[in-house]
Design a protein around this motif. Structure first.
Motif, PDB file in Angstrom:
ATOM      1  N   ALA A   3       0.204   3.985 -18.234  1.00 52.13           N
ATOM      2  CA  ALA A   3      -1.233   4.267 -18.369  1.00 52.13           C
ATOM      3  C   ALA A   3      -1.949   3.871 -17.122  1.00 52.13           C
ATOM      4  O   ALA A   3      -1.339   2.687 -16.462  1.00 52.13           O
ATOM      5  N   ILE A   4      -3.087   4.375 -16.779  1.00 50.30           N
ATOM      6  CA  ILE A   4      -3.754   4.049 -15.571  1.00 50.30           C
ATOM      7  C   ILE A   4      -4.909   3.080 -16.124  1.00 50.30           C
ATOM      8  O   ILE A   4      -5.895   3.737 -16.842  1.00 50.30           O
ATOM      9  N   LYS A   5      -5.103   1.991 -15.613  1.00 52.54           N
ATOM     10  CA  LYS A   5      -6.066   1.028 -16.194  1.00 52.54           C
ATOM     11  C   LYS A   5      -7.181   0.213 -14.818  1.00 52.54           C
ATOM     12  O   LYS A   5      -8.437   0.455 -14.990  1.00 52.54           O
ATOM     13  N   LYS A   6      -6.257   0.199 -13.747  1.00 49.00           N
ATOM     14  CA  LYS A   6      -7.151  -0.360 -12.815  1.00 49.00           C
ATOM     15  C   LYS A   6      -7.331   0.442 -11.705  1.00 49.00           C
ATOM     16  O   LYS A   6      -6.461   0.924 -11.198  1.00 49.00           O
ATOM     17  N   VAL A   7      -8.696   0.637 -11.371  1.00 48.58           N
ATOM     18  CA  VAL A   7      -9.147   1.702 -10.581  1.00 48.58           C
ATOM     19  C   VAL A   7      -9.906   1.274  -9.468  1.00 48.58           C
ATOM     20  O   VAL A   7     -10.930   0.653  -9.571  1.00 48.58           O
ATOM     21  N   VAL A   8      -9.715   1.526  -8.327  1.00 46.25           N
ATOM     22  CA  VAL A   8     -10.382   1.310  -6.985  1.00 46.25           C
ATOM     23  C   VAL A   8     -10.974   2.339  -6.676  1.00 46.25           C
ATOM     24  O   VAL A   8     -10.450   3.683  -6.627  1.00 46.25           O
ATOM     25  N   ILE A   9     -12.254   2.290  -6.240  1.00 52.43           N
ATOM     26  CA  ILE A   9     -13.022   3.547  -5.717  1.00 52.43           C
ATOM     27  C   ILE A   9     -13.565   3.306  -4.169  1.00 52.43           C
ATOM     28  O   ILE A   9     -14.159   2.149  -4.056  1.00 52.43           O
ATOM     29  N   PHE A  10     -13.319   4.213  -3.291  1.00 50.94           N
ATOM     30  CA  PHE A  10     -13.901   4.073  -1.977  1.00 50.94           C
ATOM     31  C   PHE A  10     -15.004   4.822  -1.843  1.00 50.94           C
ATOM     32  O   PHE A  10     -14.940   6.438  -2.256  1.00 50.94           O
ATOM     33  N   GLY A  11     -16.306   4.776  -1.192  1.00 52.28           N
ATOM     34  CA  GLY A  11     -17.521   5.568  -1.338  1.00 52.28           C
ATOM     35  C   GLY A  11     -18.099   5.544  -2.516  1.00 52.28           C
ATOM     36  O   GLY A  11     -18.883   6.556  -2.910  1.00 52.28           O
ATOM     37  N   ALA A  12     -18.207   4.377  -3.234  1.00 52.02           N
ATOM     38  CA  ALA A  12     -18.841   4.130  -4.431  1.00 52.02           C
ATOM     39  C   ALA A  12     -20.488   4.421  -4.630  1.00 52.02           C
ATOM     40  O   ALA A  12     -20.871   4.830  -5.592  1.00 52.02           O
ATOM     41  N   ALA A  62      -5.786  -5.053   0.023  1.00 47.11           N
ATOM     42  CA  ALA A  62      -7.114  -5.110  -0.888  1.00 47.11           C
ATOM     43  C   ALA A  62      -6.530  -4.297  -2.017  1.00 47.11           C
ATOM     44  O   ALA A  62      -7.164  -4.345  -3.051  1.00 47.11           O
ATOM     45  N   LEU A  63      -5.790  -3.362  -2.005  1.00 42.44           N
ATOM     46  CA  LEU A  63      -5.171  -2.434  -3.054  1.00 42.44           C
ATOM     47  C   LEU A  63      -3.951  -2.824  -3.871  1.00 42.44           C
ATOM     48  O   LEU A  63      -3.766  -2.281  -5.032  1.00 42.44           O
ATOM     49  N   VAL A  64      -3.355  -4.139  -3.583  1.00 41.95           N
ATOM     50  CA  VAL A  64      -2.188  -4.691  -4.506  1.00 41.95           C
ATOM     51  C   VAL A  64      -2.878  -4.746  -5.800  1.00 41.95           C
ATOM     52  O   VAL A  64      -3.877  -5.553  -6.078  1.00 41.95           O
ATOM     53  N   GLY A  65      -1.843  -4.516  -6.752  1.00 45.84           N
ATOM     54  CA  GLY A  65      -2.238  -4.690  -8.209  1.00 45.84           C
ATOM     55  C   GLY A  65      -2.999  -3.416  -8.897  1.00 45.84           C
ATOM     56  O   GLY A  65      -3.269  -3.684 -10.112  1.00 45.84           O
ATOM     57  N   GLN A  66      -3.618  -2.552  -8.186  1.00 45.07           N
ATOM     58  CA  GLN A  66      -4.341  -1.311  -8.660  1.00 45.07           C
ATOM     59  C   GLN A  66      -3.352  -0.521  -9.090  1.00 45.07           C
ATOM     60  O   GLN A  66      -2.329   0.086  -8.445  1.00 45.07           O
ATOM     61  N   ASP A  67      -3.942   0.482 -10.102  1.00 46.04           N
ATOM     62  CA  ASP A  67      -3.149   1.530 -10.495  1.00 46.04           C
ATOM     63  C   ASP A  67      -3.543   2.735  -9.943  1.00 46.04           C
ATOM     64  O   ASP A  67      -2.669   3.589  -9.563  1.00 46.04           O
ATOM     65  N   ALA A  68      -4.885   2.809  -9.633  1.00 50.97           N
ATOM     66  CA  ALA A  68      -5.117   4.342  -9.043  1.00 50.97           C
ATOM     67  C   ALA A  68      -6.196   3.979  -7.674  1.00 50.97           C
ATOM     68  O   ALA A  68      -6.961   2.928  -7.987  1.00 50.97           O
ATOM     69  N   ALA A  88      -2.547   2.996  -0.016  1.00 54.68           N
ATOM     70  CA  ALA A  88      -2.151   2.910  -1.325  1.00 54.68           C
ATOM     71  C   ALA A  88      -0.574   2.905  -1.688  1.00 54.68           C
ATOM     72  O   ALA A  88      -0.283   2.326  -2.626  1.00 54.68           O
ATOM     73  N   GLU A  89       0.172   3.747  -0.682  1.00 52.08           N
ATOM     74  CA  GLU A  89       1.558   3.809  -1.099  1.00 52.08           C
ATOM     75  C   GLU A  89       1.967   2.537  -0.919  1.00 52.08           C
ATOM     76  O   GLU A  89       2.877   1.912  -1.616  1.00 52.08           O
ATOM     77  N   ALA A  90       1.768   1.700   0.210  1.00 52.31           N
ATOM     78  CA  ALA A  90       2.445   0.467   0.661  1.00 52.31           C
ATOM     79  C   ALA A  90       1.920  -0.491  -0.432  1.00 52.31           C
ATOM     80  O   ALA A  90       2.824  -1.724  -0.755  1.00 52.31           O
ATOM     81  N   ALA A  91       0.949  -0.490  -1.037  1.00 48.31           N
ATOM     82  CA  ALA A  91       0.423  -1.307  -2.310  1.00 48.31           C
ATOM     83  C   ALA A  91       1.140  -1.168  -3.527  1.00 48.31           C
ATOM     84  O   ALA A  91       0.808  -1.751  -4.397  1.00 48.31           O
ATOM     85  N   GLY A  92       1.886   0.053  -3.596  1.00 46.40           N
ATOM     86  CA  GLY A  92       2.501   0.543  -5.097  1.00 46.40           C
ATOM     87  C   GLY A  92       1.105   0.950  -5.763  1.00 46.40           C
ATOM     88  O   GLY A  92       1.434   1.063  -7.155  1.00 46.40           O
ATOM     89  N   VAL A  93       0.170   1.710  -5.468  1.00 46.37           N
ATOM     90  CA  VAL A  93      -0.691   2.599  -6.114  1.00 46.37           C
ATOM     91  C   VAL A  93      -0.225   3.678  -6.700  1.00 46.37           C
ATOM     92  O   VAL A  93       0.341   4.484  -5.771  1.00 46.37           O
TER      93      VAL A  93
END
Length: 301
Positions: A3-12, A62-68, A88-93
């Motif tokens: 399941a996806i829980k933690k989400v980052v948004i660019f351009g919020a 900044a993206l480490v630990g994020q699901d999406a 995103a790929e490098a951080a494991g998103v």
């Protein structure tokens, strides 16, 4: 996929980013905003904001630990979207939602838009290549058609002057197109993240309405309780005007040609998908009618 829980948004803070952020928070996702260090944008209280340089190295941290990650950076930021994808790929998103809230691949756009489309495809191709090499990384593009309530308020060229209660009807006014409201756009993102398996590595096609100018005019008159002044024009005039502006390097050509594509009679160019063939039901997007749209637009104008 878990399941996806933690989400980052660019351009919020953008036109689409604002309702998408609100929808994610309402749906219970753990939302974080990433923005540039020098950004002056205002963000909702209570949402963590990370300010960083837009380099792959800084973005990865900044993206480490994020699901999406959801990209809503707008046309001016399209050139940096590859960096967002690589980070995103490098951080494991696990899921990257592309900034493609338009008509998506396969759309029969006019030749004048080919260069813009080519710029967008660079990010699509990058996400596809990475997902094939790394199955843990997935992507989704969301095609929404016309952002109908936002566009009707913002662009009188679409034919409706809300202040003057007047309409400019192109040709017969009967050509239909599909659109999605801002609320529907937010729900589309929520739906994708709630159904990661069904939406992985593809474009989803969403819509909340299929409508014509005539149907919208009738709805505006019902909602306002008064007749509107009606003027007439031709989509051929829009085509000629847009192409002349484009050739002369003048502004405004994009809007003229976009509206031409929307209303050109007999084309059905801007019907993204039928209700049955769209992904709206999968993503729990509510189908709306012309009166619904008119009420939203009048209430918020």
């Amino acid at each position: 996929m878990s399941a996806i829980k933690k989400v980052v948004i660019f351009g919020a803070a953008g036109n689409f980013g604002t309702p998408i952020t609100a929808a994610l928070v309402k749906a219970g996702f753990d939302v974080t905003i990433i923005t540039r260090i020098n950004s002056s944008s205002k963000f909702p209280d209570g949402i963590p904001v990370i300010r960083t340089e837009y380099t792959v190295e800084k973005l990865t941290a900044a993206l480490v630990g994020q699901d999406a990650a959801v990209s809503v950076i707008g046309p001016a930021g399209i050139s940096v979207q590859v960096a967002l994808i690589d980070a995103a790929e490098a951080a494991g998103v696990k899921r990257f939602i592309l900034d493609e809230f338009g008509w998506g691949p396969g759309f029969l756009s006019l030749p004048e838009f080919h260069d813009i489309g080519a710029q967008r495809r660079v990010a699509w191709d990058r996400a596809k290549d990475i997902s094939q090499a790394n199955p843990k990384f997935t992507w989704t593009g969301i095609s929404i058609g016309n952002p109908i309530d936002w566009a009707l308020k913002r662009f009188p060229t679409m034919g409706f002057d809300l202040k003057q209660r007047s309409a400019l009807i192109y040709d017969e006014g009967s050509e239909t197109f599909t659109g999605t409201t801002l609320e529907g756009i937010g729900q589309a993102v929520v739906g994708v993240l709630k159904r990661p398996e069904e939406t992985a590595n593809r474009f989803v096609r969403v819509r909340s309405i299929q409508v014509s100018q005539n149907q919208l005019l009738e709805a505006f008159q019902r909602v306002t309780g008064q007749p509107w002044e009606v003027k007439r024009s031709s989509t051929k005039d829009l085509l000629e005007s847009g192409r002349k502006k484009h050739q002369e390097g003048a502004g405004g050509w994009i809007l003229d040609l976009l509206v031409y594509q929307l209303y050109a009679p007999g084309e059905a160019r801007c019907v993204l998908a039928s209700k049955e063939d769209s992904d709206a039901q999968l993503l729990e997007i509510i189908e709306e009618n012309a009166d619904d749209i008119a009420q939203i637009v009048i209430r918020s104008a």
